[in-house]
Motif scaffolding. Structure first.
Motif, PDB file in Angstrom:
ATOM      1  N   SER A  18      -2.140  15.057  45.003  1.00 20.30           N
ATOM      2  CA  SER A  18      -2.742  14.771  44.278  1.00 20.30           C
ATOM      3  C   SER A  18      -2.918  14.446  43.164  1.00 20.30           C
ATOM      4  O   SER A  18      -4.332  13.610  43.143  1.00 20.30           O
ATOM      5  CB  SER A  18      -2.679  16.787  43.530  1.00 20.30           C
ATOM      6  OG  SER A  18      -3.482  16.835  42.558  1.00 20.30           O
ATOM      7  N   GLN A  19      -1.928  13.777  42.686  1.00 23.05           N
ATOM      8  CA  GLN A  19      -2.169  12.406  41.467  1.00 23.05           C
ATOM      9  C   GLN A  19      -2.292  11.358  42.414  1.00 23.05           C
ATOM     10  O   GLN A  19      -3.171  10.562  41.219  1.00 23.05           O
ATOM     11  CB  GLN A  19      -0.681  12.568  40.980  1.00 23.05           C
ATOM     12  CG  GLN A  19      -0.516  13.443  40.255  1.00 23.05           C
ATOM     13  CD  GLN A  19       0.303  13.774  38.759  1.00 23.05           C
ATOM     14  OE1 GLN A  19       0.702  12.820  38.075  1.00 23.05           O
ATOM     15  NE2 GLN A  19      -0.807  14.356  38.497  1.00 23.05           N
ATOM     16  N   LEU A  29       2.145  17.837  44.558  1.00 23.86           N
ATOM     17  CA  LEU A  29       1.655  17.092  43.851  1.00 23.86           C
ATOM     18  C   LEU A  29       1.117  15.820  43.418  1.00 23.86           C
ATOM     19  O   LEU A  29       0.391  14.970  42.882  1.00 23.86           O
ATOM     20  CB  LEU A  29       2.833  17.664  42.425  1.00 23.86           C
ATOM     21  CG  LEU A  29       2.126  17.036  40.924  1.00 23.86           C
ATOM     22  CD1 LEU A  29       0.938  17.825  40.633  1.00 23.86           C
ATOM     23  CD2 LEU A  29       3.679  17.115  40.326  1.00 23.86           C
ATOM     24  N   MET A  77       4.673  23.958  39.240  1.00 26.49           N
ATOM     25  CA  MET A  77       5.283  22.255  39.471  1.00 26.49           C
ATOM     26  C   MET A  77       6.231  22.629  38.511  1.00 26.49           C
ATOM     27  O   MET A  77       7.119  21.287  39.232  1.00 26.49           O
ATOM     28  CB  MET A  77       3.844  21.893  38.309  1.00 26.49           C
ATOM     29  CG  MET A  77       4.026  20.281  38.299  1.00 26.49           C
ATOM     30  SD  MET A  77       2.465  20.001  37.327  1.00 26.49           S
ATOM     31  CE  MET A  77       2.111  20.671  36.066  1.00 26.49           C
ATOM     32  N   MET A 121       1.705  18.076  32.633  1.00 24.49           N
ATOM     33  CA  MET A 121       2.128  17.154  33.222  1.00 24.49           C
ATOM     34  C   MET A 121       3.332  16.589  32.059  1.00 24.49           C
ATOM     35  O   MET A 121       4.551  16.589  32.428  1.00 24.49           O
ATOM     36  CB  MET A 121       1.536  15.301  33.979  1.00 24.49           C
ATOM     37  CG  MET A 121       1.201  15.947  35.117  1.00 24.49           C
ATOM     38  SD  MET A 121       3.148  16.273  36.342  1.00 24.49           S
ATOM     39  CE  MET A 121       2.917  15.186  35.898  1.00 24.49           C
ATOM     40  N   PHE A 145       3.931   9.657  40.933  1.00 31.51           N
ATOM     41  CA  PHE A 145       3.524  10.886  39.942  1.00 31.51           C
ATOM     42  C   PHE A 145       2.233   9.654  38.997  1.00 31.51           C
ATOM     43  O   PHE A 145       3.135   9.137  38.132  1.00 31.51           O
ATOM     44  CB  PHE A 145       4.297  11.701  39.510  1.00 31.51           C
ATOM     45  CG  PHE A 145       4.851  12.192  40.084  1.00 31.51           C
ATOM     46  CD1 PHE A 145       4.969  14.259  40.608  1.00 31.51           C
ATOM     47  CD2 PHE A 145       6.096  12.020  40.691  1.00 31.51           C
ATOM     48  CE1 PHE A 145       5.084  14.242  41.874  1.00 31.51           C
ATOM     49  CE2 PHE A 145       7.207  12.332  41.420  1.00 31.51           C
ATOM     50  CZ  PHE A 145       6.715  14.195  41.889  1.00 31.51           C
TER      51      PHE A 145
END
Length: 303
Positions: free
Chosen positions: A258-259, A255, A1, A180, A172
């Protein structure tokens, strides 16, 4: 990530820049606007050429992590300024590299100077005032990609009387989730030596939750939302993925999806409706973001 986030906001350039000093298009202006506590911000805008700008909806577009100081990525790498030919006023603030379009906690190195970014204040006060002075309507939408996606949602939540709609494209949206803050900090350093501690403080500082759309989802009630992200599978805009596409564009989009799904779960729980598009194909690339904006236009989302 972490390595992927270091490339956050990069895309495949389509190289389109409307107008020039010698031949500006009808309704185009590039002007310096009061920075609401930071240096003046260049704002490039296009008035609707097919309807009265005072009655046309107005869209403000926020850039990604590597925003440059000449023009917005939206202008350089997409064709959405042509919304002005479809009855929509288009507004692009320039700059904001690694700023997350937020009010920072401390002064910090910014480009060639040192100052305290106040993008939150700018989007709340100076920019709407400028839009009004341009003769544009106050029927405002705030749309952001990547870094600008979460910023669009948070700034809309902070200013519900200013922004009627907010969209996060490959955003994000759960920035206070475990890991994060460190990843964001590494990305900011890589983008030009920016210090995340000067922005929102350490990982447990309250500013992280305050600026996390998933944590703040309930505050978006009453604001029309459009949330998109894809699986990271290369598609029509990356038919022959480069190493950069694989190392950055694919994991960044995974990512973001997912966020965005985490945000959806929180928004659903809070009873906050939104339009979601979690497509099966797409990387962290400008072409897909442009397509989403044109879909907004076709479906009347800006109206």
């Amino acid at each position: 990530m972490v390595p992927a986030l270091a490339g956050m906001g990069a895309g495949v350039a389509g190289a389109w820049g409307p107008g020039s000093a010698k031949n500006p298009p009808k309704g185009f202006k590039s002007e310096k606007v009061d920075g609401a506590g930071m240096p003046a911000v260049t704002v490039r805008s296009w008035a609707s050429t097919t309807t009265d700008p005072a009655k046309a909806p107005t869209v403000v577009l926020l850039d990604g992590l590597r925003a440059t100081q000449d023009v917005s990525g939206w202008e350089r790498d997409s064709n959405v300024a042509f919304l002005s030919e479809k009855g929509i006023n288009v507004v692009m603030p320039v700059g904001g590299t690694a700023s997350f379009y937020t009010n920072w906690a401390n002064s910090s190195k910014q480009g060639n100077g040192t100052y305290k970014p106040t993008w939150g204040n700018f989007l709340a006060t100076s920019l709407p005032a400028y839009i009004k002075s341009r003769g544009f309507s106050s029927n405002l939408s705030l749309v952001g990609i990547s870094m600008g996606g979460g910023a669009a949602l948070i700034n809309a939540a902070n200013n519900p009387g200013v922004y009627k709609r907010a969209a996060a494209l490959s955003g994000f949206l759960n920035t206070s989730a475990p890991g994060m803050p460190v990843a964001v900090g590494v990305a900011m350093l890589d983008a030009g030596g920016y210090n995340v501690l000067d922005m929102w403080g350490g990982p447990f500082d309250a500013n992280w939750a305050k600026n996390d759309p998933t944590v703040q989802a309930a505050r978006l009630k009453g604001i029309k939302l459009w949330i998109t992200a894809s699986t990271g599978e290369p598609g029509k805009y990356t038919p022959n993925p480069s190493p950069a596409d694989i190392v950055q564009g694919v994991p960044l989009e995974i990512l973001a999806k997912s966020q965005s799904e985490a945000f959806k779960a929180a928004a659903d729980k809070a009873g906050v409706p939104a339009h979601y598009d979690f497509s099966s194909v797409g990387t962290h690339t400008w072409g897909y973001w442009s397509d989403q904006v044109w879909q907004m236009q076709r479906t009347g989302w800006f109206n």
